[in-house]
Design an enzyme around this catalytic site. Structure first.
Site, mmCIF file in Angstrom:
data_model
loop_
_atom_site.group_PDB
_atom_site.id
_atom_site.type_symbol
_atom_site.label_atom_id
_atom_site.label_comp_id
_atom_site.label_asym_id
_atom_site.label_seq_id
_atom_site.Cartn_x
_atom_site.Cartn_y
_atom_site.Cartn_z
ATOM 1 C CG ASP B 148 -45.453 40.723 1.893
ATOM 2 O OD1 ASP B 148 -46.626 40.434 2.223
ATOM 3 O OD2 ASP B 148 -45.163 41.180 0.785
ATOM 4 C CG ASP B 328 -38.740 37.786 -1.184
ATOM 5 O OD1 ASP B 328 -38.102 38.463 -0.346
ATOM 6 O OD2 ASP B 328 -39.579 38.285 -1.941
#
Lengths: 434, 434
Positions: B148, B328
């Site tokens: 991320d 996720d």
């Protein structure tokens, strides 16, 4: 040296011949760990018969003895399988070797693990474990297990202890409930757990300790041993499809005469093996070795000997040299959880800054399950509080201990134990690891 | 639907045919997970060519779409391997999926895992990880990884945040040091980590949020996306032997027009995939689904779509039905550490007394690595504070999520996704587990 109990205790020829000819003998290869070398190929027929016959008939067989020390290489046949000695037993206090999955213990080649009676009695309770198929069924571990008697934990963990002839009154360390552990109850709990080897209930005197107290305590331990034996004779506890073995515990603190007396009294009662207890309770290392030396000569050579709760890697080798066959210790897993890895060059403190960019594995002899990870990565995991760090270090340290005793067995088999011990200790003690 | 970038973005025939004939198409079996069924055997030659050709030429290929929903079954080819979608990505925040060994992730069949840029930047630092061979070399995980941007963690973990045009000034949560994270730095850190997929640096507005703030924030996110793109064009970051892919993040809070605007602006910039961010930040479930529905129609069908940080098992299926390909969530491993196991009958709280003597495995579909252990034993481990309990529940829950999306893929491939979703949710929500 032929046992009183006749054919079921048939004394292995190996030991007799080994002792008489003063050299190591061919290793029975049938269940030998990989990597073992055959020492000679004579008398193959005799060995073939012995290889098949011995495991069926005797609990313990000596396969080889070291010419230069009291070290011995043997095999102990238990209800859940055979164990090569000298052996290290990983400690699974509460029914789990800390951080590890049973499949990882298999990967490590662990042959026998330990469970703690005191902890399992308190939680989840031995009756529950009995209902769930004993400790083997409950934990899924299908190889041999040894349980201690709970005596040491009552001594080291519980509060407001009061020792009487009946047993030990105490408040448990979980919820403070008042409880009483007696020799009979310890045997009953261990019978419910169904371990392969149960330890007798003893009193462990503190260090330092007056000789008078040690003598009084020893006498109590002998009387309790008799009560344990009576309970076992009456109840004939089982482990899986076999008989549960029972080991007596030699006490006597640092007093040579008391160690001898304790050993003689227990041997007179005739148990399946003998432990040396009351060691590693704060005494100097020299005292610890003396306690072993003061007990071993009075223990029968055809029975396994177990030094309880010991020790560092060099100490393990020193005790093997003094004729000890079995060891357990929380050290490899406990120090792992504090960031210490055992290596051939001594302990390594993974939190140290020097390892921040160290791409090497923990140790040149690391197991493949751990060897792929750099010191740098494991240090990061440790600093970041990741459980994988505890897993990797615990696995690594147990592998180190299991390789240490496997190396000792190999060395004894080829008559090179003293070299093995001296080389290992020299390198280990020259540690330059930060 | 043919990409502007020519042959390297060759649009898979599958998707076009699937969309035009309105039914699911034969599954390309070459890398299919075991258990997949062939749906029909026509056009074998074409499929054989496509099976070999597509993975070499395109990043994302749609293999099958659901006739009754927007669910799609696809394949995303990344530098470190192919990923079947819909996919769930276990979260390895600090370079480790909590409690698990990479060998266990392999055992689980995990195809891609996630790493957190914010955490790894702070500790051990992206330069150290670059020196140790990137996140793949550092952790030993050799399959795909997504990182991320750090934006969400700066928002959720750091203190004294101040957002400027340049980036986000903050005090980190470890030692309170003042730091600045910019779009360029986020890209640089992710380039050093060498992940297969890097996420663009965005601002994640809170919930609830004024429309004016959401609009202003969205505009900033778009300007930052442009700066990220410029950095990527200038530096061409790699992942292993391949190109690092970059996904934009659609923001816009709960405002349909803003979600559309954000999606259109990002698509105009042309990224490799698109995430829907700013969801699961405290809004009701219906708002979360609406955020997905408001963004998906404006995202290109030939690019993967990723809903960030979501969700419960029924939510995952609901979002697959809305056309999302990637997920996720820390939930499976986080709730595991609180004693919750996912089962087909809903979540199970292993600490509950009712499981004290329950000899059954956690769930009828448990993985063999966990299925041998009774609820009784796992409950005991959990109460006793044993790390093995956390390991077993974490492994079990990740297996549950990975089976959930594998089942979705199978169902889409045979045109039965709606049945699969409805049956799963019905049983899951009728939970009688305490």
């Amino acid at each position: 040296m032929v046992s009183k109990q006749g054919v079921m205790k048939f004394r292995p020829i190996t030991c007799i011949v080994a002792n008489s000819c003063g050299r190591s003998l061919p290793v029975i290869r049938r269940h030998s760990p990989p990597g073992y070398r055959a020492v000679c190929d004579s008398d193959l027929a005799m060995w073939a018969i012995a290889a098949i016959w011995l495991p069926l008939t005797v609990s313990f067989s000596l396969l080889s003895t070291d010419p230069a020390s009291s070290a011995r290489f043997g095999r102990l046949v238990l209800a859940h399988g055979a164990v090569d000695t000298p052996i290290f037993m990983p400690v699974g206090t509460q029914g789990s070797v800390k951080t590890l999955h049973p499949a990882e213990l298999e990967l490590l080649g662990a042959q026998i693990i330990l469970g703690n009676t005191y902890h399992l009695w308190l939680r989840p309770g031995h009756e529950l474990i009995r209902e769930m198929g004993g400790l083997h069924g409950f934990t899924t571990w299908q190889k041999p297990m040894l349980t201690d008697s709970g005596g040491f934990q009552v001594w080291s963990l519980a509060k407001l202890r009061k020792i009487t002839e009946e047993g030990v009154h105490f408040q448990n360390h979980l919820d403070g409930m008042r409880m009483l552990l007696t020799p009979e109850l310890s045997m009953e709990i261990q019978a419910a757990l169904g371990s392969d080897i149960a330890m007798l209930f003893d009193e462990c005197p503190p260090y330092p300790c007056e000789e008078a107290y040690a003598a009084k305590s020893l006498a109590l331990t002998t009387r309790w041993a008799r009560r344990c034996k009576d309970w076992v004779s009456a109840n004939e506890p089982r482990s899986g499809d076999g008989r549960q073995l029972h080991f007596g515990i030699v006490q006597g603190s640092v007093f040579a005469e008391l160690r001898e007396q304790s050993a003689r009294e227990l041997v007179e009662l005739d148990f399946d093996g003998y432990a040396i207890g009351g060691v590693s309770v704060g005494e100097p290392e020299a005292e610890m070795f003396r306690a072993i030396e003061n007990a071993v000569p009075f223990l029968p050579p055809d029975k396994p000997r177990y030094a309880m709760g010991l020790g560092s890697p060099p100490q393990i080798l020193e005790m093997i040299a003094r004729g000890v066959d079995m060891f357990d210790c929380v050290m490899p897993t406990r120090v792992a959880r504090h960031g210490v890895a055992f290596t051939l060059d001594g302990p390594l403190h993974i939190k140290n800054l020097i390892y921040a960019k160290d791409a090497r594995p923990l140790c040149e002899s690391s197991h493949p399950h751990v060897a792929g990870f750099s010191r740098s990565y494991i240090r990061h995991l440790f600093r970041a509080g990741e459980i994988l760090a505890l897993r990797l270090l615990s696995f690594h340290n147990l592998h180190f201990y299991l390789r240490l005793v496997a190396g000792a067995r190999e060395a004894i088999a080829i008559g090179a134990f003293s070299d093995y011990k001296d080389s290992f200790i020299r390198r280990y003690n020259q540690s330059e690891n930060p």
